[in-house]
Motif scaffolding. Sequence first.
Motif, short mmCIF file in Angstrom:
data_model
loop_
_atom_site.label_atom_id
_atom_site.label_comp_id
_atom_site.label_asym_id
_atom_site.label_seq_id
_atom_site.Cartn_x
_atom_site.Cartn_y
_atom_site.Cartn_z
N GLU A 157 0.85 -1.19 0.00
CA GLU A 157 0.00 0.00 0.00
C GLU A 157 0.88 1.24 0.00
O GLU A 157 1.87 1.30 0.73
N GLU A 177 0.14 5.07 0.73
CA GLU A 177 -0.80 6.10 1.14
C GLU A 177 -0.15 7.45 0.89
O GLU A 177 0.96 7.70 1.35
N TYR A 178 -0.84 8.30 0.14
CA TYR A 178 -0.26 9.57 -0.29
C TYR A 178 -1.21 10.72 0.04
O TYR A 178 -2.42 10.53 0.16
N CYS A 179 -0.67 11.90 0.19
CA CYS A 179 -1.45 13.08 0.53
C CYS A 179 -2.07 13.69 -0.73
O CYS A 179 -1.35 14.09 -1.65
N ILE A 223 -3.64 4.63 -1.81
CA ILE A 223 -4.64 5.02 -0.82
C ILE A 223 -4.56 6.53 -0.60
O ILE A 223 -3.54 7.04 -0.11
N GLY A 270 -4.83 10.01 1.13
CA GLY A 270 -4.80 10.46 2.51
C GLY A 270 -4.64 11.97 2.56
O GLY A 270 -4.70 12.65 1.53
N ASP A 321 3.20 7.08 3.04
CA ASP A 321 3.62 5.86 3.73
C ASP A 321 3.54 4.68 2.79
O ASP A 321 2.61 4.58 1.99
#
Length: 93
Positions: free
Chosen positions: A7, A9-11, A41, A43, A49
């Motif tokens: 995974e 996870e990105y802004c 994902i 975020g 992350d």
Amino acid sequence: MRTPRLEIEYCTQCRWLLRAGWTAQELLTTFTTELGEVALIPGTGGVFDVRLDGETVWSRKEQEGFPDLAVLKQLVRDRVAPERSLGHTDRKH
């Protein structure tokens, strides 16, 4: 769900989708048979992350920056195919 699941996870506020997509592409190209699934994902709050089966492999906040791709590939390799050589990527570090 296929395993191992990676995974990223990105802004979305920071507009890091392209970075996350590029990172996913690089990891999928390197680990063509070792990764079961790669998920992006969305975020917020500056997150970037990388997790493998729920374990954080890289956190931008904890490591104070984005991962060098060669280092990230080594971290993933050490978990999914520790016996595998990454060729020139291994020699850089």
